[in-house]
Scaffold this motif. Structure first.
Motif, PDB file in Angstrom:
ATOM      1  N   HIS A 158      -9.308   7.013  -9.029  1.00 49.96           N
ATOM      2  CA  HIS A 158      -8.811   6.461  -7.763  1.00 49.96           C
ATOM      3  C   HIS A 158      -9.896   5.570  -7.157  1.00 49.96           C
ATOM      4  CE1 HIS A 158      -7.094   6.254  -3.704  1.00 49.96           C
ATOM      5  NE2 HIS A 158      -5.956   6.650  -4.246  1.00 49.96           N
TER       6      HIS A 158
ATOM      7  N   ASP B  94      -1.741   8.969  -5.400  1.00 48.29           N
ATOM      8  CA  ASP B  94      -1.533   9.502  -4.056  1.00 48.29           C
ATOM      9  C   ASP B  94      -0.224  10.280  -3.973  1.00 48.29           C
ATOM     10  OD1 ASP B  94      -3.898   8.525  -2.995  1.00 48.29           O
ATOM     11  OD2 ASP B  94      -3.015   6.587  -2.463  1.00 48.29           O
ATOM     12  N   ASP B  95       0.821   9.733  -4.582  1.00 45.45           N
ATOM     13  CA  ASP B  95       2.113  10.422  -4.588  1.00 45.45           C
ATOM     14  C   ASP B  95       2.006  11.773  -5.312  1.00 45.45           C
ATOM     15  OD1 ASP B  95       3.194   8.307  -3.218  1.00 45.45           O
ATOM     16  OD2 ASP B  95       4.174   7.402  -4.968  1.00 45.45           O
TER      17      ASP B  95
ATOM     18  N   TYR C 105      -7.751  12.038 -10.321  1.00 42.98           N
ATOM     19  CA  TYR C 105      -7.895  11.403  -8.999  1.00 42.98           C
ATOM     20  C   TYR C 105      -9.349  10.979  -8.727  1.00 42.98           C
ATOM     21  CZ  TYR C 105      -7.170  10.495  -4.032  1.00 42.98           C
ATOM     22  OH  TYR C 105      -7.093   9.889  -2.799  1.00 42.98           O
TER      23      TYR C 105
ATOM     24  N   SER D 291       0.484   7.263 -13.740  1.00 42.44           N
ATOM     25  CA  SER D 291      -0.641   6.488 -13.193  1.00 42.44           C
ATOM     26  C   SER D 291      -1.566   5.941 -14.276  1.00 42.44           C
ATOM     27  CB  SER D 291      -1.440   7.332 -12.199  1.00 42.44           C
ATOM     28  OG  SER D 291      -2.149   8.375 -12.851  1.00 42.44           O
TER      29      SER D 291
ATOM     30  N   THR E 201      -4.306  -0.876  -7.504  1.00 40.84           N
ATOM     31  CA  THR E 201      -3.456  -0.484  -6.382  1.00 40.84           C
ATOM     32  C   THR E 201      -2.227   0.298  -6.827  1.00 40.84           C
ATOM     33  OG1 THR E 201      -4.178  -2.430  -5.143  1.00 40.84           O
ATOM     34  CG2 THR E 201      -2.171  -1.344  -4.394  1.00 40.84           C
ATOM     35  N   ALA E 202      -1.578  -0.162  -7.905  1.00 38.17           N
ATOM     36  CA  ALA E 202      -0.372   0.526  -8.388  1.00 38.17           C
ATOM     37  C   ALA E 202      -0.708   1.928  -8.888  1.00 38.17           C
ATOM     38  CB  ALA E 202       0.278  -0.298  -9.494  1.00 38.17           C
ATOM     39  N   SER E 203      -1.826   2.038  -9.589  1.00 31.37           N
ATOM     40  CA  SER E 203      -2.245   3.343 -10.090  1.00 31.37           C
ATOM     41  C   SER E 203      -2.638   4.255  -8.922  1.00 31.37           C
ATOM     42  CB  SER E 203      -3.425   3.160 -11.053  1.00 31.37           C
ATOM     43  OG  SER E 203      -3.652   4.307 -11.807  1.00 31.37           O
ATOM     44  N   ASP E 204      -3.323   3.696  -7.935  1.00 29.92           N
ATOM     45  CA  ASP E 204      -3.688   4.471  -6.740  1.00 29.92           C
ATOM     46  C   ASP E 204      -2.451   5.075  -6.081  1.00 29.92           C
ATOM     47  OD1 ASP E 204      -6.361   3.963  -7.000  1.00 29.92           O
ATOM     48  OD2 ASP E 204      -6.542   2.646  -5.252  1.00 29.92           O
ATOM     49  N   LYS E 205      -1.405   4.256  -5.953  1.00 32.49           N
ATOM     50  CA  LYS E 205      -0.183   4.730  -5.278  1.00 32.49           C
ATOM     51  C   LYS E 205       0.421   5.932  -6.008  1.00 32.49           C
ATOM     52  CE  LYS E 205       3.569   4.372  -2.590  1.00 32.49           C
ATOM     53  NZ  LYS E 205       4.500   5.248  -3.279  1.00 32.49           N
ATOM     54  N   LEU E 206       0.477   5.856  -7.327  1.00 31.35           N
ATOM     55  CA  LEU E 206       1.038   6.963  -8.101  1.00 31.35           C
ATOM     56  C   LEU E 206       0.168   8.217  -7.978  1.00 31.35           C
ATOM     57  CD1 LEU E 206       2.100   4.892 -11.213  1.00 31.35           C
ATOM     58  CD2 LEU E 206       3.647   6.233  -9.771  1.00 31.35           C
TER      59      LEU E 206
END
Length: 541
Positions: free
Chosen positions: A439, A463-464, A435, A481, A456-461
């Motif tokens: 991130h 965060d999840d 992270y 991610s 953005t896509a990697s950030d979302k994973l």
């Protein structure tokens, strides 16, 4: 006598002086007591300038080091699992924002005061406001519900919070004084600090109040030597545990066993991910690099370098190729790796990306920009210096010029947003190893995510994964991610790093010392299970 010879003799003399000083502080004589242990600390474990306080970094976070004097709510067992220590168990609320931890009721500090939940609350509430190596800003508040129950309220759910509970030593709330504690620490760990000769050694003696398995070794002398003296310390025969420097990996020392431990010590190169648009941080620190911001450059380097050659030539085989910085962790993604050592493929990637050698000097150009960038490294670390050198040599073979710059860490930090840097990652905590590393964030002068990578896509994973209350589910998300929608932080994705090797931790350990069964992947903390250590041959002291 020429100048070079004089310099070599001078260097050897300096080493011997340092070794002599270290041994002099040990009393200048051979310690005959088999229950006494002398350990030379690894260079990654610097002498704590502020003393032996977990609230300012001792034993926690970046160091991953057994604090000896203090114990933690949780510890790592021989299988690598995180299990209760001062804690007896824990539960997590349905929204993941409240962790309730139950603690033992039979523990006393080394000064005979009684340990309870108030000490835990005080430790964490104080640590989040001090300069602990751990980032505890996600803690909203810690409250002692009663003597044996403590409640952690988090700002947001965090699946990795168990690692924070694993790495902060507990201090006594009634007597803690931040001006004196570092030199006179009180804890519940297996040892107490007997005395500290700053710049040389700290001597720990057994804590008679320790609640768990009593250690065999009643005294530990911890030395803080320079890396250049390690081999001489082993040869002296007066030090029981000595790290092995890169330059001595092929050597043996009579009376010592060579012990190799994995620690997931990933070493590699960070690349500035942003273009140079004239932006700066704080008005002084330049951001961006128009060479490394081009994916073809980063991809070509990841594919073109030969990691196994680095392992063999630099580390004498005491390392393995590393691709993602977390190859050995439970949340690794093997699909995010690339096949390396392919110079032809690397050159093709560069050509496809518009990079060609138009002036015949062996270095490719694109739109008038030469494929050349600076690489910063800390010269005090021989392994990282060697890695930088070989990386630059291999980069040149595929047509990329890497200019080596040895510098102190303050200088490296001031250049990390615009130049490459040699980095190291050892944390088992995915919050730190993934992270913080990948991130997206704005420039802030802190070295995590040094290239200012963002996806953005990697950030979302990520965060999840952080917000999951299921550790296994979180591990799957961390893994995903690394390779998200054709991007992600792995080398098969956006390749913001070129991770190169996983360099094991190596030690000379005196014959007759049994270090028990240690968990894989944490070899930087050789004393992690010190209570299990014995000297099986009491005459081999």
């Amino acid at each position: 006598m020429d100048k070079k010879t004089m310099m070599i003799i001078g260097g050897i003399a300096a080493v011997l002086v340092v070794v002599g000083c270290a041994l002099a502080f040990m009393g200048g004589s051979h310690d005959e007591d088999p229950t006494h242990l002398t350990v030379a600390a690894h260079s990654n474990i610097k002498e704590p300038e502020a003393g032996f306080s977990p609230l300012v970094g001792w034993g926690c976070g970046h160091q991953n080091y057994n604090p000896l004097v203090q114990s933690c709510l949780f510890k790592t067992d021989k299988n690598g699992s995180i299990v209760p220590d001062l804690a007896t168990g824990y539960s997590i609320s349905g929204d993941g924002k409240t962790w309730t931890v139950n603690v033992r009721d039979d523990v006393k500090f080394s000064d005979n005061s009684t340990f309870d939940a108030e000490d835990v609350a005080f430790t964490f509430n104080t640590a989040k406001t001090t300069e602990s190596e751990l980032d505890l800003t996600n803690i909203a508040n810690v409250t002692a519900v009663n003597k044996t129950t403590v409640k952690f309220d988090l700002v947001e759910p965090r699946s990795t919070f168990i690692y924070d509970l694993r790495y902060v030593g507990i201090v006594p709330s009634d007597s803690y004084d931040n001006t004196t504690y570092g030199e006179n620490p009180i804890g519940t760990g297996p040892y107490v600090l007997d005395h500290w000769d700053k710049g040389q050694q700290a001597i720990f003696k057994i804590n008679d109040n320790y609640y768990d398995q009593k250690p065999y070794f009643t005294q530990i002398t911890l030395l803080f030597p320079e890396e250049a003296t390690w081999l001489e310390l082993a040869k002296s025969g007066d030090v029981d545990v000595v790290p092995v420097a890169t330059s001595a990996l092929n050597q043996t020392v009579d009376g010592y066993q060579f012990v190799e431990k994995s620690a997931g010590r990933a070493q590699g190169i960070s690349f500035p991910y942003q273009n140079d648009t004239g932006e700066t941080w704080n008005g002084t620190v330049k951001i961006g690099n128009n060479v490394t911001a081009d994916k073809a450059i980063r991809e070509a380097l990841n594919v073109g370098v030969n990691r196994q050659t680095m392992c063999d030539d630099i580390f004498a085989g005491h390392a393995s190729p590393e691709y993602t910085s977390v190859d050995t962790r439970a949340y690794a993604n093997p699909d995010a790796k690339v096949k390396d050592g392919d110079v032809a493929q690397a050159k093709q990637i560069l050509a496809d990306g518009g990079w060609n050698d138009t002036d015949g000097d062996g270095i490719v150009e694109k739109d008038g920009v030469k494929a050349s960038f600076d690489l910063y490294y800390p010269p005090d670390y021989l392994d990282r210096q060697s890695l930088a050198t070989v990386f630059a040599e291999q980069a040149k073979d595929i047509g990329i010029e890497v200019n080596l710059v040895g510098a102190d860490w303050d200088t490296i930090y001031n250049n990390m947003y615009s130049s490459a840097a040699v980095m190291q990652q050892t944390s088992p905590d995915p919050y730190k190893s993934i992270y913080q590393q990948y991130h997206s964030k704005d420039a802030d002068g802190f070295y995590m995510n040094p290239g200012l990578y963002n996806n953005t896509a990697s950030d979302k994973l990520m965060d999840d994964a952080m917000h999951s209350s299921d550790l296994n589910a979180a591990n799957t998300l961390w893994s995903q991610s690394a390779l998200a929608n054709g991007g992600g932080w792995g080398p098969a994705g956006d390749a913001p790093f070129a991770w190169l090797v996983n360099y094991d931790y190596n030690y000379f350990i005196k014959d007759g010392i049994d270090i028990g069964q240690q968990p894989d992947g944490l070899g930087n903390d050789i004393l992690i299970n010190i209570c299990e250590w014995t000297r099986t041959n009491s005459t081999a002291n």
